[in-house]
Design a protein around this motif. Structure first.
Motif, PDB file in Angstrom:
ATOM      1  N   PHE A 274       0.793  -1.231   0.000  1.00 42.48           N
ATOM      2  CA  PHE A 274       0.000   0.000   0.000  1.00 42.48           C
ATOM      3  C   PHE A 274       0.827   1.283   0.000  1.00 42.48           C
ATOM      4  CE2 PHE A 274      -2.832  -3.179   1.874  1.00 42.48           C
ATOM      5  CZ  PHE A 274      -3.977  -2.987   1.124  1.00 42.48           C
ATOM      6  N   LEU A 275       2.046   1.251   0.527  1.00 40.37           N
ATOM      7  CA  LEU A 275       2.834   2.470   0.680  1.00 40.37           C
ATOM      8  C   LEU A 275       3.989   2.552  -0.301  1.00 40.37           C
ATOM      9  CD1 LEU A 275       2.871   2.702   4.581  1.00 40.37           C
ATOM     10  CD2 LEU A 275       1.344   3.858   2.969  1.00 40.37           C
ATOM     11  N   GLY A 276       3.901   1.856  -1.402  1.00 33.77           N
ATOM     12  CA  GLY A 276       4.907   1.987  -2.448  1.00 33.77           C
ATOM     13  C   GLY A 276       6.167   1.201  -2.251  1.00 33.77           C
ATOM     14  N   GLY A 277       6.274   0.396  -1.190  1.00 33.29           N
ATOM     15  CA  GLY A 277       7.480  -0.388  -0.974  1.00 33.29           C
ATOM     16  C   GLY A 277       8.699   0.498  -0.803  1.00 33.29           C
ATOM     17  N   TRP A 278       9.738   0.202  -1.578  1.00 29.84           N
ATOM     18  CA  TRP A 278      10.986   0.968  -1.475  1.00 29.84           C
ATOM     19  C   TRP A 278      10.971   2.217  -2.353  1.00 29.84           C
ATOM     20  CZ3 TRP A 278      12.811   1.098  -6.406  1.00 29.84           C
ATOM     21  CH2 TRP A 278      12.470   0.041  -7.253  1.00 29.84           C
ATOM     22  N   ARG A 279       9.876   2.543  -2.992  1.00 37.65           N
ATOM     23  CA  ARG A 279       9.812   3.719  -3.866  1.00 37.65           C
ATOM     24  C   ARG A 279       9.754   4.992  -3.039  1.00 37.65           C
ATOM     25  NH1 ARG A 279       9.815   3.113  -8.898  1.00 37.65           N
ATOM     26  NH2 ARG A 279       9.239   1.163  -9.907  1.00 37.65           N
ATOM     27  N   ALA A 280      10.465   6.006  -3.519  1.00 38.48           N
ATOM     28  CA  ALA A 280      10.540   7.288  -2.811  1.00 38.48           C
ATOM     29  C   ALA A 280       9.369   8.173  -3.193  1.00 38.48           C
ATOM     30  CB  ALA A 280      11.862   7.997  -3.131  1.00 38.48           C
ATOM     31  N   PRO A 281       8.889   8.995  -2.274  1.00 41.48           N
ATOM     32  CA  PRO A 281       7.814   9.933  -2.618  1.00 41.48           C
ATOM     33  C   PRO A 281       8.361  11.170  -3.326  1.00 41.48           C
ATOM     34  CG  PRO A 281       8.388  10.154  -0.310  1.00 41.48           C
ATOM     35  CD  PRO A 281       9.234   9.039  -0.850  1.00 41.48           C
ATOM     36  N   PHE A 282       7.480  11.852  -4.039  1.00 42.68           N
ATOM     37  CA  PHE A 282       7.785  13.149  -4.649  1.00 42.68           C
ATOM     38  C   PHE A 282       8.935  13.083  -5.656  1.00 42.68           C
ATOM     39  CE2 PHE A 282       6.565  13.989  -0.136  1.00 42.68           C
ATOM     40  CZ  PHE A 282       5.242  14.306  -0.392  1.00 42.68           C
ATOM     41  N   GLY A 283       9.117  11.924  -6.282  1.00 38.82           N
ATOM     42  CA  GLY A 283      10.140  11.813  -7.314  1.00 38.82           C
ATOM     43  C   GLY A 283      11.574  11.837  -6.811  1.00 38.82           C
ATOM     44  N   LEU A 284      11.803  11.623  -5.528  1.00 37.37           N
ATOM     45  CA  LEU A 284      13.167  11.594  -4.978  1.00 37.37           C
ATOM     46  C   LEU A 284      13.886  10.329  -5.453  1.00 37.37           C
ATOM     47  CD1 LEU A 284      12.364  12.796  -1.344  1.00 37.37           C
ATOM     48  CD2 LEU A 284      13.373  14.130  -3.202  1.00 37.37           C
ATOM     49  N   PRO A 285      15.206  10.331  -5.410  1.00 35.91           N
ATOM     50  CA  PRO A 285      15.951   9.166  -5.917  1.00 35.91           C
ATOM     51  C   PRO A 285      15.695   7.923  -5.076  1.00 35.91           C
ATOM     52  CG  PRO A 285      17.424  10.729  -4.835  1.00 35.91           C
ATOM     53  CD  PRO A 285      16.112  11.419  -4.965  1.00 35.91           C
ATOM     54  N   ASP A 286      15.481   6.805  -5.758  1.00 35.29           N
ATOM     55  CA  ASP A 286      15.278   5.536  -5.058  1.00 35.29           C
ATOM     56  C   ASP A 286      15.982   4.380  -5.765  1.00 35.29           C
ATOM     57  OD1 ASP A 286      13.740   5.264  -7.308  1.00 35.29           O
ATOM     58  OD2 ASP A 286      11.816   5.229  -6.278  1.00 35.29           O
ATOM     59  N   GLU A 287      16.901   4.675  -6.689  1.00 35.90           N
ATOM     60  CA  GLU A 287      17.616   3.617  -7.382  1.00 35.90           C
ATOM     61  C   GLU A 287      18.669   3.007  -6.472  1.00 35.90           C
ATOM     62  OE1 GLU A 287      17.449   6.681  -8.514  1.00 35.90           O
ATOM     63  OE2 GLU A 287      16.034   6.592 -10.193  1.00 35.90           O
ATOM     64  N   GLY A 288      18.916   1.724  -6.678  1.00 39.97           N
ATOM     65  CA  GLY A 288      19.980   1.053  -5.944  1.00 39.97           C
ATOM     66  C   GLY A 288      19.693   1.003  -4.444  1.00 39.97           C
ATOM     67  N   TRP A 289      20.743   1.333  -3.660  1.00 44.98           N
ATOM     68  CA  TRP A 289      20.637   1.235  -2.211  1.00 44.98           C
ATOM     69  C   TRP A 289      19.781   2.340  -1.602  1.00 44.98           C
ATOM     70  CZ3 TRP A 289      22.238  -3.029   0.215  1.00 44.98           C
ATOM     71  CH2 TRP A 289      23.143  -3.859  -0.459  1.00 44.98           C
ATOM     72  N   TRP A 290      19.434   3.370  -2.374  1.00 46.40           N
ATOM     73  CA  TRP A 290      18.523   4.394  -1.859  1.00 46.40           C
ATOM     74  C   TRP A 290      17.161   3.795  -1.506  1.00 46.40           C
ATOM     75  CZ3 TRP A 290      19.585   9.043  -0.098  1.00 46.40           C
ATOM     76  CH2 TRP A 290      20.730   9.702  -0.551  1.00 46.40           C
ATOM     77  N   GLY A 291      16.752   2.789  -2.270  1.00 49.39           N
ATOM     78  CA  GLY A 291      15.475   2.148  -1.977  1.00 49.39           C
ATOM     79  C   GLY A 291      15.438   1.540  -0.582  1.00 49.39           C
ATOM     80  N   LEU A 292      16.584   1.002  -0.129  1.00 50.83           N
ATOM     81  CA  LEU A 292      16.646   0.423   1.214  1.00 50.83           C
ATOM     82  C   LEU A 292      16.373   1.480   2.278  1.00 50.83           C
ATOM     83  CD1 LEU A 292      17.304  -2.142   2.862  1.00 50.83           C
ATOM     84  CD2 LEU A 292      19.696  -1.395   2.878  1.00 50.83           C
TER      85      LEU A 292
END
Length: 429
Positions: A274-292
């Protein structure tokens, strides 16, 4: 899946890792859950103390950080006692059944997208399945056997009542929780956790499916056995419930670990579905280890919400718990599924407008019918009216010198003057 970024893992990316990478990810997941329970106990005690203007653990280590470690060592070294009447095999097996499925349920949780782990490009998730969410629900159902067996094998009335309560509670709330997931499956078009996260690239499902999210949050407390739905172990009435006969030893530590792991699994499921998992809000970076980083931030916020509810709400009655599950959550989940199916038919698949309107009308009529059938307000009014009638008879009987026993035609009594006089004549010696 169409529209998925190259960094987003899919089902095709699993099963290709070298064996040693799979072992490394399994060990890291085990360490995270094991240390997470120790830290979670300390964090919950400190957060509740902060809410209640207390200090919480403050002696063992700086800020009391070693208090949970000291408690774990103490429970591991204490003498292991067995009551005379227990079934020893099931008595020992029950805590293990509570812990192992919780570890397995966490194996399908995506912590991030594609990352480079020791030079190998791999999804930061142990395993994914075409029916991953169903696997998580199955593990949650299996863990209930541990609670039921713990209560039954203890041969104690309080423990047995706790086990029976847990079985009934999980049956009702598992149904509502599974139905709350159906709306997610309809929008995502898959049961894979990695692909469900990928489907939330634009908008989280908590926004698109707010009723389902609210239903899941309520079911989350019932499934994990947390306050206000911790009826299987209600200390105020069951002296600890299913774990009454487990002393503060390693078996008790396993039971506590199982409860916390189920809370972690419920929180991670809320983040994933429901909360997007590891995806960042507002278009912030979430590639690679940022998702963690984003996953743990959301996970911590959901866990804080669970602790906040424990510190704020009292335990409900058991009949209220079951009525909420069967009379409110399940009908609301079914209505939500019908609405989501109608909207998907109209918007996503460009379906027949008449069919969509018909489905919507059927949903509204069905919700009204269910509400009228299970009108708890009307039931409470009827019970209150019967209680007033019974009180009038008791008062009348005492004033007439008789015993406060209502007549056999109590349900047909309306409290009129003639009826009261007739009742007084019957009771006058």
């Amino acid at each position: 899946m169409a529209g998925v970024l190259a960094a987003d893992p899919g089902l095709a990316d699993f099963g290709r890792d070298p064996l040693w990478i799979t072992i490394v990810k399994a060990v890291l997941l085990f360490l995270f859950l094991g240390l997470g329970v120790v830290f979670g106990v300390w964090f919950e005690r400190k957060l509740i103390a902060r809410m209640q203007h207390r200090r919480g653990p403050s002696r063992a280590g700086r800020f009391g950080i070693l208090q949970s470690v000291a408690d774990a060592i103490k429970m591991g070294l204490k003498e292991d006692l067995f009551p005379n009447t227990v079934d020893k095999g099931l008595y020992l097996l029950a805590p293990v059944i509570m812990v192992v499925p919780a570890f397995l349920a966490f194996s399908i949780t995506p912590f991030a997208g594609m990352v480079s782990l020791f030079g190998v490009r791999t999804p930061l998730q142990l395993v994914d399945l075409p029916v991953a969410v169903l696997f998580m629900l199955a593990m949650g159902a299996v863990s209930v056997y541990g609670v039921v067996l713990a209560g039954w094998s203890s041969r104690s009335p309080y423990a047995l009542l706790g086990g029976l309560r847990s079985a009934a509670q999980v049956v009702s709330y598992e149904i509502a929780m599974g139905l709350s997931f159906v709306s997610v499956f309809l929008l995502a078009g898959t049961l894979s956790t990695a692909e469900i996260v990928a489907a939330q690239e634009q908008t989280w499902f908590a926004v698109l499916l707010l009723p389902s999210f609210v239903i899941y949050v309520v079911c989350m407390f019932g499934e994990a056995g947390r306050i206000p739905f911790d009826l299987p172990e209600g200390e105020g009435e069951l002296v600890g419930g299913f774990q009454t006969e487990y002393s503060s030893s390693l078996k008790f530590a396993l039971i506590m670990m199982g409860e916390y792991l189920h809370t972690f699994t419920a929180s991670a499921t809320a983040v994933t579905l429901f909360l997007g998992g590891w995806r960042a809000p507002f278009g912030l970076p979430d590639e690679g280890w940022w998702g963690l980083l984003w996953f743990f931030a959301k996970f911590a916020l959901v866990f804080c919400f669970v602790v906040w509810v424990r510190a704020s709400l009292p335990r409900v009655r058991y009949d209220q718990l079951m009525a909420l599950g069967w009379k409110v959550l399940i009908p609301a989940s079914l209505a939500t599924i019908m609405i989501v199916a109608a909207v998907r038919n109209l918007v996503v698949n460009d379906g027949d407008r008449v069919l969509g309107i018909g489905i919507g009308a059927a949903v509204v009529i069905g919700v009204l019918a269910v509400w009228l059938r299970f009108d708890t307000v009307g039931q409470r009014r009827e019970e209150a009216a019967r209680a007033r009638v019974a009180a009038e008879f008791d008062e009348l009987s005492r004033s007439a010198g008789g015993f406060p026993v209502p007549p056999l035609d109590l349900p047909h009594y309306h409290g009129g003057p003639a009826s009261r006089e007739a009742a007084a004549r019957r009771r006058t010696p």
